[in-house]
Design an enzyme around this catalytic site. Structure first.
Site, PDB file in Angstrom:
ATOM      1  CG  HIS A 197       3.232   5.450  20.100  1.00  0.00           C
ATOM      2  ND1 HIS A 197       2.970   6.622  19.446  1.00  0.00           N
ATOM      3  CD2 HIS A 197       3.621   4.574  19.140  1.00  0.00           C
ATOM      4  CE1 HIS A 197       3.194   6.462  18.149  1.00  0.00           C
ATOM      5  NE2 HIS A 197       3.585   5.241  17.937  1.00  0.00           N
TER       6      HIS A 197
ATOM      7  CD  GLU B 207      -3.204  -0.809   1.965  1.00  0.00           C
ATOM      8  OE1 GLU B 207      -4.320  -1.124   1.574  1.00  0.00           O
ATOM      9  OE2 GLU B 207      -2.990  -0.343   3.091  1.00  0.00           O
TER      10      GLU B 207
ATOM     11  CB  CYS C  75      -1.122   7.115  11.107  1.00  0.00           C
ATOM     12  SG  CYS C  75      -0.444   8.661  10.575  1.00  0.00           S
TER      13      CYS C  75
ATOM     14  CB  CYS D  83       0.304  -0.606  13.880  1.00  0.00           C
ATOM     15  SG  CYS D  83       0.889  -0.552  12.175  1.00  0.00           S
TER      16      CYS D  83
HETATM   17  N1  SAH Z   1       7.224   1.743  11.337  1.00  0.00           N
HETATM   18  C1  SAH Z   1       7.361   3.149  11.394  1.00  0.00           C
HETATM   19  C2  SAH Z   1       6.667   3.877  10.273  1.00  0.00           C
HETATM   20  C3  SAH Z   1       5.315   3.387   9.857  1.00  0.00           C
HETATM   21  S1  SAH Z   1       3.987   3.646  11.022  1.00  0.00           S
HETATM   22  C4  SAH Z   1       6.903   3.668  12.742  1.00  0.00           C
HETATM   23  O1  SAH Z   1       6.300   2.939  13.490  1.00  0.00           O
HETATM   24  O2  SAH Z   1       7.198   4.821  13.037  1.00  0.00           O
HETATM   25  C5  SAH Z   1       3.742   5.414  10.881  1.00  0.00           C
HETATM   26  C6  SAH Z   1       3.132   6.055  12.128  1.00  0.00           C
HETATM   27  O3  SAH Z   1       1.772   5.654  12.314  1.00  0.00           O
HETATM   28  C7  SAH Z   1       3.850   5.689  13.414  1.00  0.00           C
HETATM   29  O4  SAH Z   1       4.074   6.847  14.169  1.00  0.00           O
HETATM   30  C8  SAH Z   1       2.859   4.785  14.093  1.00  0.00           C
HETATM   31  O5  SAH Z   1       3.033   4.744  15.464  1.00  0.00           O
HETATM   32  C9  SAH Z   1       1.549   5.390  13.685  1.00  0.00           C
HETATM   33  N2  SAH Z   1       0.404   4.509  13.832  1.00  0.00           N
HETATM   34  C10 SAH Z   1       0.395   3.163  13.713  1.00  0.00           C
HETATM   35  N3  SAH Z   1      -0.855   2.683  13.911  1.00  0.00           N
HETATM   36  C11 SAH Z   1      -1.647   3.743  14.165  1.00  0.00           C
HETATM   37  C12 SAH Z   1      -3.042   3.901  14.412  1.00  0.00           C
HETATM   38  N4  SAH Z   1      -3.868   2.860  14.441  1.00  0.00           N
HETATM   39  N5  SAH Z   1      -3.518   5.144  14.610  1.00  0.00           N
HETATM   40  C13 SAH Z   1      -2.689   6.212  14.566  1.00  0.00           C
HETATM   41  N6  SAH Z   1      -1.375   6.133  14.310  1.00  0.00           N
HETATM   42  C14 SAH Z   1      -0.848   4.909  14.116  1.00  0.00           C
HETATM   43 FE1  SF4 Z   2       5.546  -1.617  12.275  1.00  0.00          FE
HETATM   44 FE2  SF4 Z   2       5.391   1.044  12.572  1.00  0.00          FE
HETATM   45 FE3  SF4 Z   2       3.177  -0.469  12.568  1.00  0.00          FE
HETATM   46 FE4  SF4 Z   2       4.856  -0.596  14.639  1.00  0.00          FE
HETATM   47  S1  SF4 Z   2       3.653   1.194  13.987  1.00  0.00           S
HETATM   48  S2  SF4 Z   2       3.935  -2.347  13.605  1.00  0.00           S
HETATM   49  S3  SF4 Z   2       6.811  -0.371  13.614  1.00  0.00           S
HETATM   50  S4  SF4 Z   2       4.566  -0.169  10.887  1.00  0.00           S
END
Ligand code: SAH
Ligand code: SF4
Length: 347
Positions: A222, A94, A339, A121
């Site tokens: 977080h 994606e 995100c 996530c």
């Molecule tokens: N793996 C990296 C980049 C991809 S995730 C990382 O974790 O930083 C990108 C961002 O989205 C990160 O800050 C992550 O914490 C946030 N994120 C993940 N799941 C989310 C959700 N359900 N709601 C809001 N932000 C989320």
């Molecule tokens: Fe991977 Fe970033 Fe999602 Fe955590 S928030 S599972 S590091 S993509």
């Protein structure tokens, strides 16, 4: 580094110098590197001279990473587009285009799935399939750039490595892709307009601090204590907060750059004022900017976004401590392109 399985590197994942070396190794003049690199990265008509055309024709199938559009969904307001792209080995990834008038940003994936397992996530919930090759990351940007040019008549100028996956877990291929994408002879994205977001991969942050190109670093926090953070982010056990904050300080000291801190706000989990105060204490004296992201819903996690008043109260604590912060605008939620909502459901 784990070698990405099942796919061979394509020419569009090679840097300008590497293209020159490939040509030279086969007895073709390095002078052809410029038109070839330009064509690979910018497209356009293929009108090459004899030796280059013959060389390329012999490598036809491995020249450009071909991605197909499986689905393309636009948010109701039309400014966010989510692409589900198929890769040469059939895997799907994606990629998101986030538009604002005059500013277009591609959110790129670096892995299929993710090994870090953050509970909130969607990508973490699907587990890890494989790393992406540089060409596969470059191809996502090219796909989005074409959409920006076609629909808006503009150029893609910003990249965030915030799609599926942990970019610093796939360090070499991600850096290789960025080398290609920031080359002024190709897509010419300014390095300062590239943001790498990490879960807190300490060795990756330390390597990035010494990398010749100055990209922007974002660290997903977080939680402001190991106990609280560890509940949301399992890899906090591997790289605990003290180590992570040391790495961030080292990054800032070496680069003279501030670090962006991401804090996904989850109602009743990490949105209380005591945590805001712990966060402020953790970041005291550091050059940072905090991005507050109200939780986006995912199928595998029950948490919810906080009430707006709680978001503002949290932010006020940071403000009183002298920490700059922004509440990230909700975007693309109606197409699951927010995100943490990226996952290839068809897998
Ligand atoms: N793996 C990296 C980049 C991809 S995730 C990382 O974790 O930083 C990108 C961002 O989205 C990160 O800050 C992550 O914490 C946030 N994120 C993940 N799941 C989310 C959700 N359900 N709601 C809001 N932000 C989320
Ligand atoms: Fe991977 Fe970033 Fe999602 Fe955590 S928030 S599972 S590091 S993509």
């Amino acid at each position: 580094m784990e070698e990405p399985a099942g796919v061979s590197p394509a020419l569009d994942g090679l840097s300008f110098d590497e293209i020159g070396e490939r040509l030279a190794a086969d007895g073709v003049s390095r002078a052809h590197a410029l038109p070839l690199f330009r064509w690979l990265q910018r497209g356009g008509r293929r009108e090459f001279e004899g030796p280059l055309e013959r060389w390329l024709a012999a490598r036809e199938s491995a020249a450009v990473t071909r991605v197909g559009t499986v689905t393309e969904t636009a948010s109701g307001d039309g400014w966010t587009r989510k692409f589900l792209l198929s890769l040469p080995d059939g895997a799907e990834v994606e990629t998101v285009l986030m538009g604002f008038p005059g500013r277009f940003t591609a959110c790129l994936s670096t892995q299929i799935g993710c090994a870090m397992g953050c509970v909130f996530c969607a990508t973490g919930q699907m587990g890890f399939s494989r790393h992406l090759r540089a060409g596969e990351i470059v191809a996502q940007a090219r796909h989005v750039a074409a959409a920006v040019a076609e629909r808006h008549g503009e150029r893609l100028r910003n990249l965030v490595m915030m799609g599926m996956g942990e970019p610093l877990h796939n360090f070499d291929e991600t850096m290789q892709a960025l080398e290609v994408l920031t080359d002024t002879r190709g897509m010419n994205i300014g390095p300062a307009r590239v943001t790498l977001s990490t879960v807190g991969h300490v060795p990756g942050i330390l390597k990035l601090a010494r990398h010749p190109k100055r990209y922007t670093l974002a660290v997903s926090l977080h939680g402001a204590s190991d106990e609280e953070r560890g509940r949301l982010i399992p890899v906090n056990r591997r790289w605990p907060l003290a180590q992570l904050m040391d790495a961030c300080r080292e990054y800032s000291a070496i680069r003279g750059q501030r670090v962006f801190v991401a804090w996904t706000l989850i109602g009743g989990v990490n949105d209380d004022l005591a945590q805001a105060r712990r966060l402020a204490a953790l970041l005291a004296g550091m050059e940072v900017h905090v991005n507050l992201i109200p939780l986006n819903p995912t199928a595998g996690y029950e948490g919810r976004a906080p009430a707006w008043d709680d978001v503002i109260a949290f932010q006020r604590v940071l403000q009183d401590a002298g920490l700059p912060s922004t509440v990230r605008q909700k975007r693309g939620l109606d197409v699951d392109a927010g995100c943490g909502q990226l996952a290839t459901r068809r897998l």
